[in-house]
Scaffold this motif. Sequence first.
Motif, PDB file in Angstrom:
ATOM      1  N   ASP A  69      42.535  33.733  -6.375  1.00  0.00           N
ATOM      2  CA  ASP A  69      42.854  34.291  -7.689  1.00  0.00           C
ATOM      3  C   ASP A  69      42.092  33.574  -8.800  1.00  0.00           C
ATOM      4  O   ASP A  69      41.616  34.206  -9.744  1.00  0.00           O
ATOM      5  N   SER A  70      41.960  32.258  -8.685  1.00  0.00           N
ATOM      6  CA  SER A  70      41.212  31.495  -9.693  1.00  0.00           C
ATOM      7  C   SER A  70      39.751  31.908  -9.713  1.00  0.00           C
ATOM      8  O   SER A  70      39.160  32.091 -10.778  1.00  0.00           O
ATOM      9  N   PHE A  71      39.150  32.044  -8.535  1.00  0.00           N
ATOM     10  CA  PHE A  71      37.751  32.455  -8.467  1.00  0.00           C
ATOM     11  C   PHE A  71      37.571  33.885  -8.961  1.00  0.00           C
ATOM     12  O   PHE A  71      36.588  34.195  -9.626  1.00  0.00           O
ATOM     13  N   ARG A  72      38.507  34.772  -8.640  1.00  0.00           N
ATOM     14  CA  ARG A  72      38.420  36.154  -9.099  1.00  0.00           C
ATOM     15  C   ARG A  72      38.461  36.193 -10.626  1.00  0.00           C
ATOM     16  O   ARG A  72      37.660  36.890 -11.259  1.00  0.00           O
ATOM     17  N   ASP A  73      39.363  35.420 -11.232  1.00  0.00           N
ATOM     18  CA  ASP A  73      39.464  35.365 -12.687  1.00  0.00           C
ATOM     19  C   ASP A  73      38.182  34.808 -13.298  1.00  0.00           C
ATOM     20  O   ASP A  73      37.686  35.323 -14.292  1.00  0.00           O
ATOM     21  N   LEU A  74      37.642  33.772 -12.694  1.00  0.00           N
ATOM     22  CA  LEU A  74      36.406  33.174 -13.195  1.00  0.00           C
ATOM     23  C   LEU A  74      35.239  34.158 -13.105  1.00  0.00           C
ATOM     24  O   LEU A  74      34.438  34.269 -14.039  1.00  0.00           O
ATOM     25  N   ILE A  75      35.156  34.886 -12.018  1.00  0.00           N
ATOM     26  CA  ILE A  75      34.074  35.868 -11.852  1.00  0.00           C
ATOM     27  C   ILE A  75      34.229  37.010 -12.854  1.00  0.00           C
ATOM     28  O   ILE A  75      33.247  37.495 -13.413  1.00  0.00           O
ATOM     29  N   GLN A  76      35.478  37.431 -13.125  1.00  0.00           N
ATOM     30  CA  GLN A  76      35.690  38.505 -14.101  1.00  0.00           C
ATOM     31  C   GLN A  76      35.307  38.068 -15.513  1.00  0.00           C
ATOM     32  O   GLN A  76      34.832  38.862 -16.307  1.00  0.00           O
ATOM     33  N   ARG A  77      35.508  36.785 -15.824  1.00  0.00           N
ATOM     34  CA  ARG A  77      35.195  36.274 -17.162  1.00  0.00           C
ATOM     35  C   ARG A  77      33.782  35.705 -17.264  1.00  0.00           C
ATOM     36  O   ARG A  77      33.374  35.259 -18.339  1.00  0.00           O
ATOM     37  N   LYS A  78      33.027  35.718 -16.178  1.00  0.00           N
ATOM     38  CA  LYS A  78      31.717  35.070 -16.152  1.00  0.00           C
ATOM     39  C   LYS A  78      30.784  35.597 -17.241  1.00  0.00           C
ATOM     40  O   LYS A  78      30.146  34.815 -17.944  1.00  0.00           O
ATOM     41  N   GLU A  79      30.703  36.890 -17.407  1.00  0.00           N
ATOM     42  CA  GLU A  79      29.772  37.450 -18.382  1.00  0.00           C
ATOM     43  C   GLU A  79      30.177  37.077 -19.811  1.00  0.00           C
ATOM     44  O   GLU A  79      29.324  36.693 -20.615  1.00  0.00           O
ATOM     45  N   SER A  80      31.469  37.161 -20.131  1.00  0.00           N
ATOM     46  CA  SER A  80      31.892  36.806 -21.489  1.00  0.00           C
ATOM     47  C   SER A  80      31.695  35.319 -21.758  1.00  0.00           C
ATOM     48  O   SER A  80      31.323  34.935 -22.873  1.00  0.00           O
ATOM     49  N   ILE A  81      31.911  34.486 -20.755  1.00  0.00           N
ATOM     50  CA  ILE A  81      31.648  33.048 -20.912  1.00  0.00           C
ATOM     51  C   ILE A  81      30.161  32.826 -21.153  1.00  0.00           C
ATOM     52  O   ILE A  81      29.757  32.049 -22.029  1.00  0.00           O
ATOM     53  N   TRP A  82      29.320  33.525 -20.394  1.00  0.00           N
ATOM     54  CA  TRP A  82      27.868  33.373 -20.524  1.00  0.00           C
ATOM     55  C   TRP A  82      27.412  33.806 -21.916  1.00  0.00           C
ATOM     56  O   TRP A  82      26.614  33.139 -22.562  1.00  0.00           O
ATOM     57  N   ILE A  83      27.945  34.930 -22.405  1.00  0.00           N
ATOM     58  CA  ILE A  83      27.552  35.431 -23.728  1.00  0.00           C
ATOM     59  C   ILE A  83      27.984  34.443 -24.811  1.00  0.00           C
ATOM     60  O   ILE A  83      27.230  34.166 -25.748  1.00  0.00           O
ATOM     61  N   GLY A  84      29.177  33.892 -24.688  1.00  0.00           N
ATOM     62  CA  GLY A  84      29.645  32.905 -25.657  1.00  0.00           C
ATOM     63  C   GLY A  84      28.789  31.651 -25.664  1.00  0.00           C
ATOM     64  O   GLY A  84      28.452  31.117 -26.736  1.00  0.00           O
ATOM     65  N   CYS A  85      28.424  31.174 -24.493  1.00  0.00           N
ATOM     66  CA  CYS A  85      27.563  29.985 -24.399  1.00  0.00           C
ATOM     67  C   CYS A  85      26.168  30.272 -24.946  1.00  0.00           C
ATOM     68  O   CYS A  85      25.547  29.408 -25.579  1.00  0.00           O
ATOM     69  N   ARG A  86      25.667  31.482 -24.695  1.00  0.00           N
ATOM     70  CA  ARG A  86      24.357  31.859 -25.229  1.00  0.00           C
ATOM     71  C   ARG A  86      24.376  31.859 -26.748  1.00  0.00           C
ATOM     72  O   ARG A  86      23.468  31.333 -27.402  1.00  0.00           O
ATOM     73  N   ALA A  87      25.419  32.417 -27.348  1.00  0.00           N
ATOM     74  CA  ALA A  87      25.535  32.457 -28.808  1.00  0.00           C
ATOM     75  C   ALA A  87      25.645  31.049 -29.373  1.00  0.00           C
ATOM     76  O   ALA A  87      25.018  30.727 -30.392  1.00  0.00           O
ATOM     77  N   GLN A  88      26.405  30.209 -28.715  1.00  0.00           N
ATOM     78  CA  GLN A  88      26.561  28.833 -29.175  1.00  0.00           C
ATOM     79  C   GLN A  88      25.232  28.080 -29.102  1.00  0.00           C
ATOM     80  O   GLN A  88      24.863  27.358 -30.031  1.00  0.00           O
ATOM     81  N   ALA A  89      24.499  28.238 -28.003  1.00  0.00           N
ATOM     82  CA  ALA A  89      23.209  27.562 -27.856  1.00  0.00           C
ATOM     83  C   ALA A  89      22.208  28.067 -28.889  1.00  0.00           C
ATOM     84  O   ALA A  89      21.446  27.277 -29.471  1.00  0.00           O
TER      85      ALA A  89
END
Length: 140
Positions: A69-89
């Motif tokens: 369940d933890s990995f499934r949640d992380l995979i579902q949020r992966k793109e939004s996390i990536w976009i947030g990190c890209r904006a921050q960088a």
Amino acid sequence: LNTLRRCNIAVRWRVLHRRTSNAKYYSIVCATVENASTDPKLEGNFAVNDTHVVSLILLTSQLEMQLKDSFRDLIQRKESIWIGCRAQASTMMTDLAEYFKGDQTLARVSRHDGLIQWFGSMAGEIRDLAYESGDHFTVT
């Protein structure tokens, strides 16, 4: 993951070795409280009954489910996390480019047009990254 692997190994080891025909090993693996080993090399109580093995199997399966369940949640949020990190960088690179303009009141550096241009271009390249492309670049 390593803990889960160790749990699975422990379960398999207990299940497989409970059927041993060697009396010496059977007394260690299937020890009861009455005939627990007093060997100084074997610290602790090795009394494990069938209920303990079943409990270990159930707890291991619960751990597997929680990890899945933890990995499934992380995979579902992966793109939004990536976009947030890209904006921050990108913001950080833009801030660095602004810093090297030397216009800030607390700036302790002199204007450096080469660094301004480099950090500005880095911010642009970060903004242009696309999650879907999967390309990984090293900028020199």
